[in-house]
Design a protein around this motif. Sequence first.
Motif, PDB file in Angstrom:
ATOM      1  N   ILE A  20       0.833  -1.198   0.000  1.00  0.00           N
ATOM      2  CA  ILE A  20       0.000   0.000   0.000  1.00  0.00           C
ATOM      3  C   ILE A  20       0.872   1.253   0.000  1.00  0.00           C
ATOM      4  N   SER A  21       1.935   1.236   0.793  1.00  0.00           N
ATOM      5  CA  SER A  21       2.860   2.383   0.826  1.00  0.00           C
ATOM      6  C   SER A  21       3.516   2.593  -0.533  1.00  0.00           C
ATOM      7  N   TYR A  22       3.942   1.500  -1.168  1.00  0.00           N
ATOM      8  CA  TYR A  22       4.607   1.610  -2.468  1.00  0.00           C
ATOM      9  C   TYR A  22       3.652   2.158  -3.523  1.00  0.00           C
ATOM     10  N   ALA A  23       2.399   1.657  -3.509  1.00  0.00           N
ATOM     11  CA  ALA A  23       1.401   2.145  -4.461  1.00  0.00           C
ATOM     12  C   ALA A  23       1.125   3.626  -4.227  1.00  0.00           C
ATOM     13  N   MET A  24       1.007   4.005  -2.953  1.00  0.00           N
ATOM     14  CA  MET A  24       0.752   5.407  -2.619  1.00  0.00           C
ATOM     15  C   MET A  24       1.847   6.303  -3.180  1.00  0.00           C
ATOM     16  N   PHE A  25       3.097   5.898  -3.033  1.00  0.00           N
ATOM     17  CA  PHE A  25       4.229   6.692  -3.508  1.00  0.00           C
ATOM     18  C   PHE A  25       4.232   6.794  -5.031  1.00  0.00           C
ATOM     19  N   LEU A  26       4.008   5.689  -5.709  1.00  0.00           N
ATOM     20  CA  LEU A  26       4.023   5.691  -7.173  1.00  0.00           C
ATOM     21  C   LEU A  26       2.908   6.564  -7.748  1.00  0.00           C
ATOM     22  N   PHE A  27       1.697   6.426  -7.194  1.00  0.00           N
ATOM     23  CA  PHE A  27       0.583   7.233  -7.692  1.00  0.00           C
ATOM     24  C   PHE A  27       0.776   8.699  -7.328  1.00  0.00           C
ATOM     25  N   TRP A  28       1.381   8.960  -6.177  1.00  0.00           N
ATOM     26  CA  TRP A  28       1.665  10.343  -5.787  1.00  0.00           C
ATOM     27  C   TRP A  28       2.663  10.971  -6.748  1.00  0.00           C
ATOM     28  N   LEU A  29       3.699  10.243  -7.134  1.00  0.00           N
ATOM     29  CA  LEU A  29       4.676  10.759  -8.094  1.00  0.00           C
ATOM     30  C   LEU A  29       4.006  11.122  -9.412  1.00  0.00           C
ATOM     31  N   ARG A  30       3.154  10.210  -9.899  1.00  0.00           N
ATOM     32  CA  ARG A  30       2.511  10.462 -11.189  1.00  0.00           C
ATOM     33  C   ARG A  30       1.555  11.651 -11.111  1.00  0.00           C
ATOM     34  N   THR A  31       0.874  11.806  -9.999  1.00  0.00           N
ATOM     35  CA  THR A  31      -0.101  12.880  -9.843  1.00  0.00           C
ATOM     36  C   THR A  31       0.556  14.241  -9.707  1.00  0.00           C
ATOM     37  N   ASN A  32       1.710  14.285  -9.049  1.00  0.00           N
ATOM     38  CA  ASN A  32       2.277  15.567  -8.655  1.00  0.00           C
ATOM     39  C   ASN A  32       3.376  16.109  -9.551  1.00  0.00           C
ATOM     40  N   TYR A  33       4.015  15.287 -10.353  1.00  0.00           N
ATOM     41  CA  TYR A  33       5.176  15.763 -11.107  1.00  0.00           C
ATOM     42  C   TYR A  33       4.977  15.616 -12.607  1.00  0.00           C
ATOM     43  N   VAL A  34       5.239  16.708 -13.299  1.00  0.00           N
ATOM     44  CA  VAL A  34       5.000  16.747 -14.730  1.00  0.00           C
ATOM     45  C   VAL A  34       5.809  15.694 -15.473  1.00  0.00           C
ATOM     46  N   GLN A  35       7.005  15.360 -14.977  1.00  0.00           N
ATOM     47  CA  GLN A  35       7.857  14.399 -15.684  1.00  0.00           C
ATOM     48  C   GLN A  35       7.332  12.965 -15.589  1.00  0.00           C
TER      49      GLN A  35
ATOM     50  N   GLN B  60       3.777  12.340 -15.375  1.00  0.00           N
ATOM     51  CA  GLN B  60       2.337  12.335 -15.625  1.00  0.00           C
ATOM     52  C   GLN B  60       1.910  11.499 -16.822  1.00  0.00           C
ATOM     53  N   SER B  61       2.789  11.314 -17.772  1.00  0.00           N
ATOM     54  CA  SER B  61       2.441  10.514 -18.947  1.00  0.00           C
ATOM     55  C   SER B  61       2.912   9.069 -18.802  1.00  0.00           C
ATOM     56  N   THR B  62       3.335   8.712 -17.597  1.00  0.00           N
ATOM     57  CA  THR B  62       3.887   7.388 -17.347  1.00  0.00           C
ATOM     58  C   THR B  62       2.984   6.591 -16.426  1.00  0.00           C
ATOM     59  N   SER B  63       2.803   5.329 -16.715  1.00  0.00           N
ATOM     60  CA  SER B  63       2.057   4.443 -15.823  1.00  0.00           C
ATOM     61  C   SER B  63       2.835   4.290 -14.526  1.00  0.00           C
ATOM     62  N   PRO B  64       2.129   4.170 -13.375  1.00  0.00           N
ATOM     63  CA  PRO B  64       2.844   3.954 -12.109  1.00  0.00           C
ATOM     64  C   PRO B  64       3.809   2.774 -12.173  1.00  0.00           C
ATOM     65  N   ASP B  65       3.461   1.740 -12.927  1.00  0.00           N
ATOM     66  CA  ASP B  65       4.323   0.565 -13.036  1.00  0.00           C
ATOM     67  C   ASP B  65       5.584   0.827 -13.853  1.00  0.00           C
ATOM     68  N   ASP B  66       5.581   1.927 -14.607  1.00  0.00           N
ATOM     69  CA  ASP B  66       6.717   2.220 -15.491  1.00  0.00           C
ATOM     70  C   ASP B  66       7.540   3.424 -15.040  1.00  0.00           C
ATOM     71  N   ILE B  67       7.210   3.996 -13.889  1.00  0.00           N
ATOM     72  CA  ILE B  67       7.972   5.154 -13.414  1.00  0.00           C
ATOM     73  C   ILE B  67       9.414   4.736 -13.117  1.00  0.00           C
ATOM     74  N   PRO B  68      10.383   5.365 -13.763  1.00  0.00           N
ATOM     75  CA  PRO B  68      11.793   5.011 -13.503  1.00  0.00           C
ATOM     76  C   PRO B  68      12.227   5.566 -12.146  1.00  0.00           C
ATOM     77  N   LEU B  69      12.381   4.700 -11.159  1.00  0.00           N
ATOM     78  CA  LEU B  69      12.744   5.159  -9.820  1.00  0.00           C
ATOM     79  C   LEU B  69      14.151   5.736  -9.780  1.00  0.00           C
ATOM     80  N   SER B  70      14.933   5.493 -10.828  1.00  0.00           N
ATOM     81  CA  SER B  70      16.266   6.106 -10.904  1.00  0.00           C
ATOM     82  C   SER B  70      16.165   7.619 -11.081  1.00  0.00           C
TER      83      SER B  70
END
Length: 316
Positions: A232-247, A249-259
């Motif tokens: 749940i924490s990991y999902a929250m972080f991934l969805f928060w990243l996609r919601t809040n940062y323009v870089q 926003q066009s990426t699926s949470p599963d594809d966000i490059p954590l690097s």
Amino acid sequence: MDNDQNIKDIDILGFMYSDHWKQNAKTIAEIASYENSTSQECLQTVPTGNHDIKSLSWEKVLLFLNSMYAFAWPEHNAKTSSSGSPGLNEWIFTTHIQGQIFAPVLLDYLEKKKSIKSTSYFSITEYALELIHFFKIYLGIDSRSICDKELANRNILQKFIEQSYPNFIQRDLIQEIAKKLLSDEIKLQKSTHNHSSKEWTQDINHPSVNAHMNDLIRSGVKEKSVYGKYKISYAMFLFWLRTNYVQFQSTSPDDIPLSRVTEEHLLEFKQYLMRLATKGVYSKHTVSDRFYDIRFLLSNLYKLGWLPKDITLDVA
């Protein structure tokens, strides 16, 4: 916002960490002990005194602002300090808003509200700054560029409302923006202190997160905890990243490059969790668990070779 300001803002909220965590901030314990150690950690608040609104005096208002937000009332400004809420509100507007907010609709609204109680006025100004900051990181632009045109973006405004959980006073600010900048009303969710984690239970299938969870299980952490609480924490972080940062926003949470996740992102997430705690959306213990879950995730991915850098070393 630079990293030093982020750290300062976090300290302002009064959240402190235990000596145990400070001693281990740069050395994560064995993964097998992760489940037990992190659950015992909790963000703490410093005592802020009695703020019973019925006995609120000028001195108590200043004590409240100084203790909660590290405001220092100018000693030489005795004339203003004797003029009640209007004088304090004028000072808040001058020192806290000018140079930070440039949207006419917000400036006009805050100007008109200077006659209300200082604690309520400060709540509105904090919410206005939170709104500007959200647009700033969402659009990736400077706060000076956020004017009425930007605030008229219904999609972004709705996302902000969904994350900020406005109280009764703050909802009035949103309605004012909708009235002035939008053609019709904007949807305002009811404020709640019993927010469910269901919104973060969307299934995620992120490769590096999966590698981390498998590593936890191999090290002895129960699958129920890994696929329940921690996921749940990991999902929250991934969805928060996609919601809040323009870089992202066009990426699926599963594809966000954590690097591409930086120390600043981690600090911003920490601030976001703290706001949820101060609003009563989550308990302080819950937001503490969420933050430490993500901090450990990123640190462990570095150790596993999934990330080129450990961004958690200086984030306690």
